[in-house]
Design a protein around this motif. Structure first.
Motif, PDB file in Angstrom:
ATOM      1  N   ALA A  63      10.435  -1.388   9.099  1.00  0.00           N
ATOM      2  CA  ALA A  63       9.088  -1.732   8.554  1.00  0.00           C
ATOM      3  C   ALA A  63       8.404  -2.202   9.663  1.00  0.00           C
ATOM      4  O   ALA A  63       7.153  -2.306   9.715  1.00  0.00           O
ATOM      5  N   LEU A  64       8.939  -3.030  10.750  1.00  0.00           N
ATOM      6  CA  LEU A  64       8.040  -3.690  11.742  1.00  0.00           C
ATOM      7  C   LEU A  64       7.883  -2.893  13.018  1.00  0.00           C
ATOM      8  O   LEU A  64       6.855  -3.203  13.691  1.00  0.00           O
ATOM      9  N   LEU A  70       3.687  -0.155   5.733  1.00  0.00           N
ATOM     10  CA  LEU A  70       2.497  -0.582   5.520  1.00  0.00           C
ATOM     11  C   LEU A  70       1.463   0.530   4.744  1.00  0.00           C
ATOM     12  O   LEU A  70       0.810   0.195   4.034  1.00  0.00           O
ATOM     13  N   VAL A  71       1.787   1.718   5.080  1.00  0.00           N
ATOM     14  CA  VAL A  71       0.632   2.578   4.637  1.00  0.00           C
ATOM     15  C   VAL A  71       1.248   2.879   3.209  1.00  0.00           C
ATOM     16  O   VAL A  71       0.266   2.703   2.012  1.00  0.00           O
ATOM     17  N   ARG A  72       2.308   2.989   2.789  1.00  0.00           N
ATOM     18  CA  ARG A  72       2.783   2.965   1.333  1.00  0.00           C
ATOM     19  C   ARG A  72       2.644   1.791   0.557  1.00  0.00           C
ATOM     20  O   ARG A  72       2.131   1.669  -0.717  1.00  0.00           O
ATOM     21  N   ALA A  73       2.736   0.577   1.160  1.00  0.00           N
ATOM     22  CA  ALA A  73       2.385  -0.845   0.364  1.00  0.00           C
ATOM     23  C   ALA A  73       1.155  -1.035   0.021  1.00  0.00           C
ATOM     24  O   ALA A  73       0.634  -1.591  -0.896  1.00  0.00           O
ATOM     25  N   THR A  74      -0.054  -0.502   1.058  1.00  0.00           N
ATOM     26  CA  THR A  74      -1.278  -0.649   0.870  1.00  0.00           C
ATOM     27  C   THR A  74      -2.250   0.510   0.581  1.00  0.00           C
ATOM     28  O   THR A  74      -3.187   0.319  -0.125  1.00  0.00           O
ATOM     29  N   GLY A  75      -1.578   1.621   0.707  1.00  0.00           N
ATOM     30  CA  GLY A  75      -2.578   2.801   0.523  1.00  0.00           C
ATOM     31  C   GLY A  75      -3.447   3.335   1.532  1.00  0.00           C
ATOM     32  O   GLY A  75      -4.309   4.063   1.422  1.00  0.00           O
ATOM     33  N   PHE A  91       2.664  -6.915   8.009  1.00  0.00           N
ATOM     34  CA  PHE A  91       3.978  -7.050   7.164  1.00  0.00           C
ATOM     35  C   PHE A  91       4.128  -8.557   6.452  1.00  0.00           C
ATOM     36  O   PHE A  91       4.517  -8.926   5.310  1.00  0.00           O
ATOM     37  N   ALA A  92       3.971  -9.636   7.416  1.00  0.00           N
ATOM     38  CA  ALA A  92       4.050 -10.955   7.128  1.00  0.00           C
ATOM     39  C   ALA A  92       2.873 -11.168   5.855  1.00  0.00           C
ATOM     40  O   ALA A  92       3.331 -11.824   5.007  1.00  0.00           O
TER      41      ALA A  92
END
Length: 368
Positions: A63-64, A70-75, A91-92
């Motif tokens: 992920a880092l 982050l694309v999947r996490a935030t859209g 990420f943090a």
């Protein structure tokens, strides 16, 4: 979004407790984040343990160093253009607002039922190998019958830890992909040792089912014998012997050792005869007409006589051995017969106990 218990989010450990991060790849990743986003390590050490496992899973997926997490996490597709430092900072900030399930979904696209529950049993420590999280996820999403057994078993094991899960990864015998079996394995090595033992039992007794093997293992040791002892008692040696087809000889195994021992007034120990008789290189045969038990050992020159047992444990004489040799040599069995010393040297044997009849076979004792 999903509904989650509070334990699924970072939160804080009760009572302001700290759960330190052990050395390894996990600490390396957190230190890397903390340099770009100070305070992350402190939050990680105070975070609830289920969330920590979700975070380890996310970090193990890279992920880092890539934008996909982050694309999947935030859209937001704009993460594709972010710098490495921006990705670490993102990420943090983002991970602390996510649940353990959401972290896993962003890392691996799905979070199968039971996956988080298994990770929660590992408490807050990162697995020793970062690939562990992906391999475990593959087990939970696989259609392979063995993987379905693995996923069910690890969910039901009490006192689950990483070595037991690694054992489940390594096992290929369905009989041991059970909660009880996994609970007894302390390492991959111990699991594979049992699997190897089962392979021998299956080879000798191909009719045995997975349930038969599982039940024998669950029952444990039998009168101080290995777990598979009761299964081997059903077995008969099948390796060919030169005495096969000769009606005067009967191979001795678990089924007839006791009766022949009683007939000869000898102690034919079934527990000792059984494993050796199945080895393919050792056998006892009963010479019916002479009431003798003959030990055979496979050598590079062929089968050889290594033991001769008389009724009531009487010592075999040179005459007994000569009789055995005359009978078995025509069958292709090597049978050395010791010579006696010259008469004028016999007194040395009488004085010092040398030249016993069976001395010529003593070098074979460790092989029998």
């Amino acid at each position: 979004m999903h509904g989650h218990s509070e334990d699924g989010f970072a939160g804080k450990l009760p009572g302001g407790a700290l759960f330190p991060i052990g050395r390894g790849w996990g600490l390396d990743h957190v230190y890397r984040i903390d340099r770009i986003a100070p305070g992350f390590m402190r939050r990680m050490c105070r975070a609830r343990l289920k969330w920590r496992q979700g975070c380890w899973a996310a970090l193990s997926s890279g992920a880092l160093d890539g934008s996909d997490f982050l694309v999947r996490a935030t859209g937001l597709a704009e993460w594709h253009d972010a710098t490495t430092n921006d990705l670490i900072r993102g990420f943090a900030e983002t991970s602390l607002r996510m649940s353990a399930r959401q972290l896993v979904e962003a890392a691996f696209r799905t979070c199968p039922d039971g996956y988080i529950g298994v990770l929660a049993k590992l408490h807050g420590e990162a697995a020793s190998d970062p690939t562990f999280y992906g391999r475990l996820h593959n087990v939970f999403t696989s259609d392979d019958p063995l993987d379905r057994l693995r996923s069910r078993a690890v969910q039901q094991v009490a006192g689950l830890n990483e070595p037991k899960i690694e054992a489940a990864f390594a096992l290929q015998d369905a009989a041991f992909l059970t909660p009880l079996a996994l609970s007894r394995f302390h390492s991959v090595r111990s699991a594979l040792a049992v699997q190897s033992q089962a392979a021998v039992v299956r080879n000798i007794n191909p009719h045995l089912s997975d349930d038969d093997i599982s039940a024998a293992f669950a029952a444990g040791r039998d009168a101080f014998q290995p777990w598979f002892h009761r299964l081997l008692r059903q077995s008969k040696a099948t390796h060919p012997l030169p005495t096969d087809g000769d009606a005067d000889f009967e191979r001795i195994g678990a089924d007839n050792a006791k009766s022949i021992g009683l007939q000869m007034a000898n102690c034919l120990d079934v527990e000792r005869v059984l494993p050796r008789s199945l080895s393919g290189i050792w056998s006892l045969v009963y010479w019916k007409s002479e009431c003798l038990v003959i030990g055979l050992r496979k050598m590079d020159l062929g089968w050889a006589v290594t033991e001769v047992h008389l009724p009531r444990n009487a010592n075999a004489t040179t005459a007994d051995m000569r009789k055995v040799a005359d009978r078995v040599r025509p069958l292709g069995i090597v049978c050395p017969v010791p010579e006696e010393p010259e008469p004028h040297l016999q007194v040395l044997g009488d004085a010092f106990g040398m030249w016993k009849t069976a001395d010529c076979w003593n070098f074979l004792e460790d092989w029998n």
